[in-house]
Write an enzyme that holds these catalytic residues in place. Structure first.
Site, PDB file in Angstrom:
ATOM      1  N   ARG A 126      77.039  21.601  -8.021  1.00 48.36           N
ATOM      2  CA  ARG A 126      75.958  20.692  -7.623  1.00 48.36           C
ATOM      3  C   ARG A 126      75.296  21.218  -6.351  1.00 48.36           C
ATOM      4  O   ARG A 126      75.487  20.711  -5.248  1.00 48.36           O
ATOM      5  CB  ARG A 126      76.498  19.276  -7.453  1.00 48.36           C
ATOM      6  CG  ARG A 126      76.750  18.638  -8.820  1.00 48.36           C
ATOM      7  CD  ARG A 126      77.166  17.201  -8.747  1.00 48.36           C
ATOM      8  NE  ARG A 126      76.956  16.566 -10.046  1.00 48.36           N
ATOM      9  CZ  ARG A 126      77.389  15.353 -10.358  1.00 48.36           C
ATOM     10  NH1 ARG A 126      78.062  14.640  -9.469  1.00 48.36           N
ATOM     11  NH2 ARG A 126      77.151  14.848 -11.539  1.00 48.36           N
ATOM     12  N   GLN A 131      70.239  22.205  -9.859  1.00 46.51           N
ATOM     13  CA  GLN A 131      69.952  20.819 -10.239  1.00 46.51           C
ATOM     14  C   GLN A 131      69.370  20.712 -11.646  1.00 46.51           C
ATOM     15  O   GLN A 131      69.703  19.804 -12.411  1.00 46.51           O
ATOM     16  CB  GLN A 131      68.987  20.181  -9.235  1.00 46.51           C
ATOM     17  CG  GLN A 131      69.651  19.773  -7.937  1.00 46.51           C
ATOM     18  CD  GLN A 131      68.674  19.124  -6.984  1.00 46.51           C
ATOM     19  OE1 GLN A 131      67.472  19.294  -7.100  1.00 46.51           O
ATOM     20  NE2 GLN A 131      69.201  18.371  -6.027  1.00 46.51           N
ATOM     21  N   ASP A 134      72.066  20.694 -14.363  1.00 48.83           N
ATOM     22  CA  ASP A 134      73.157  19.727 -14.182  1.00 48.83           C
ATOM     23  C   ASP A 134      73.242  18.769 -15.370  1.00 48.83           C
ATOM     24  O   ASP A 134      72.615  17.705 -15.391  1.00 48.83           O
ATOM     25  CB  ASP A 134      72.936  18.959 -12.881  1.00 48.83           C
ATOM     26  CG  ASP A 134      74.099  18.067 -12.499  1.00 48.83           C
ATOM     27  OD1 ASP A 134      75.024  17.899 -13.329  1.00 48.83           O
ATOM     28  OD2 ASP A 134      74.090  17.518 -11.382  1.00 48.83           O
ATOM     29  N   SER A 137      74.618  15.127 -14.691  1.00 47.85           N
ATOM     30  CA  SER A 137      73.642  14.186 -14.145  1.00 47.85           C
ATOM     31  C   SER A 137      72.641  13.741 -15.198  1.00 47.85           C
ATOM     32  O   SER A 137      72.309  12.548 -15.292  1.00 47.85           O
ATOM     33  CB  SER A 137      72.910  14.814 -12.949  1.00 47.85           C
ATOM     34  OG  SER A 137      73.788  14.974 -11.848  1.00 47.85           O
ATOM     35  N   TYR A 234      82.152  14.204  -4.972  1.00 46.31           N
ATOM     36  CA  TYR A 234      82.931  13.325  -5.839  1.00 46.31           C
ATOM     37  C   TYR A 234      83.833  12.416  -5.007  1.00 46.31           C
ATOM     38  O   TYR A 234      84.145  12.692  -3.852  1.00 46.31           O
ATOM     39  CB  TYR A 234      83.792  14.148  -6.814  1.00 46.31           C
ATOM     40  CG  TYR A 234      82.994  14.943  -7.803  1.00 46.31           C
ATOM     41  CD1 TYR A 234      82.409  14.337  -8.912  1.00 46.31           C
ATOM     42  CD2 TYR A 234      82.804  16.311  -7.639  1.00 46.31           C
ATOM     43  CE1 TYR A 234      81.671  15.062  -9.831  1.00 46.31           C
ATOM     44  CE2 TYR A 234      82.061  17.054  -8.560  1.00 46.31           C
ATOM     45  CZ  TYR A 234      81.504  16.420  -9.645  1.00 46.31           C
ATOM     46  OH  TYR A 234      80.767  17.144 -10.545  1.00 46.31           O
TER      47      TYR A 234
END
Length: 383
Positions: A126, A131, A134, A137, A234
């Site tokens: 991440r 991005q 990802d 996500s 996380y």
């Protein structure tokens, strides 16, 4: 370079790893693409659309994989006994497989033994540059949205406040447990539907995000809470003492809620229990719980995998694979994630796929190569 796109055969999986849009872009990069017939049917991307985009439509998985350099998957290839097709047996050494490969699910060694280079999209770091790759996500975002829609469809009341000549309908009170990507989208969706929303998370950075969406933040804020986040963003496993204090606060909060959306996951671990049977019993009749963590054991004690059950007059939704319920958009976003990962790896001169293991994204996500596991989290230490 030949790219193969296989039909997903796991139960509850309707997504596909490439769409006509991404097929056209792969072909523009110099690749040829073969799609197994019916691969996109569950997401309403039909064979004719792939053919129109320039893909070859193969009659079965073996034909699609023949001569392929790169294999695009949504879920880990099926091992013997997992389905009607042994997909592992169809893979050839030297091929590269991209997908959500469930590295901690127990079949990573079998996948490595095929001799393929395996890229687990779950492990894409991440970082800013990654991005657009990802997948966690992109899929969690849709899961959070769909969780609220599913809750609203089961909840036997209206969601927003409604003033009528016959009286006022009060707004639904919604608690979102876990304020990651799924949780934040659930908050935003519940707010758009007119709910009164609160949220809880053990990571201190989420407090401002929750409040920026117009929800109330619920948590025991102490010294441990301030340190409860990994460098990767996380949640950390909390101490027993903190869990006890947080559970007491949530137990009091949950009694007042109409809808609870559970989204808390810890990579590679069983999902933490957030809603106990006693908490469920304390809720008002007709309340709804949606457990997005049910595939990893569940955040609610009483949720059941792939089932909607009623316990203590509370409906508990445990849909398997929530993103697959919104398969068209989930596939479109996932396919773009894969395209973004592959594009910089295509050599501009030869049009071949080159896995540059010096690149931090490739290094973080490559789990197998040359017949062996290579990711540090999967390699067993020497005896």
């Amino acid at each position: 370079m030949k790219i193969a796109v296989l039909k997903e055969r796991r139960p509850f999986e309707r997504r596909v790893a490439a769409t006509p849009e991404t097929v056209k872009k792969f072909i523009g990069l110099g690749a040829s693409v073969t799609v197994e017939t019916g691969a996109g049917d569950g997401a309403f991307f039909l064979d004719d659309a792939y053919a129109a985009a320039g893909a070859t439509v193969a009659t079965d998985a073996a034909t699609a994989l023949a001569g392929a350099d790169l294999v695009l998957k949504v879920r880990r290839p099926l091992a013997p006994g997992e389905g009607e097709v042994d997909e592992l047996a169809l893979l050839k050494p030297g091929q590269t497989v991209l997908g959500l490969l469930d590295p901690y699910g127990g079949q990573a060694e079998a996948l490595a033994a095929t001799g393929v280079s395996a890229v687990a999209m779950e492990f894409v770091p991440r970082i800013t540059r990654a991005q657009v790759m990802d997948v966690l996500s992109s899929q969690a975002n849709l899961a959070g949205y769909k969780a609220v829609i599913e809750a609203a469809s089961v909840y036997a009341h209206g969601f927003p406040m409604m003033m009528t000549a016959a009286g006022t309908v009060p707004p639904a009170k919604v608690l979102v447990m876990g304020a990651g990507v799924a949780g934040l989208q659930a908050i935003a969706t519940a707010r758009r539907l007119g709910g009164v929303v609160s949220a809880t998370d053990v990571r201190p950075a989420t407090k401002e995000q929750v409040e920026s969406l117009g929800a109330t933040f619920v948590a025991v804020i102490d010294e441990e809470f301030q340190q409860a986040q990994t460098a990767g963003g996380y949640a950390k496993e909390m101490s027993a003492a903190y869990k006890e204090k947080q559970a007491a606060l949530i137990a009091e909060t949950i009694k007042k809620q109409d809808i609870v959306i559970c989204t808390a996951l810890i990579p590679g671990r069983k999902a933490p229990t957030l809603v106990t049977a006693e908490m469920v019993a304390s809720m008002k009749p007709g309340s709804v719980i949606v457990d997005l963590a049910v595939e990893q054991g569940g955040n609610c004690d009483l949720s059941e995998y792939a089932q909607t059950v009623v316990k203590h007059s509370v409906s508990i939704i445990g849909h398997a694979n929530m993103p697959s319920l919104i398969a068209t958009d989930a596939s479109a976003l996932y396919a773009r994630n894969l395209l973004a990962y592959v594009t910089p790896l295509i050599d501009k001169e030869t049009k071949a796929l080159v896995l540059n293991e010096e690149d931090e994204i490739v290094k973080a996500s490559l789990i197998a190569k040359g017949g062996a596991l290579v990711h540090p989290s999967l390699v067993k230490p020497a005896a």
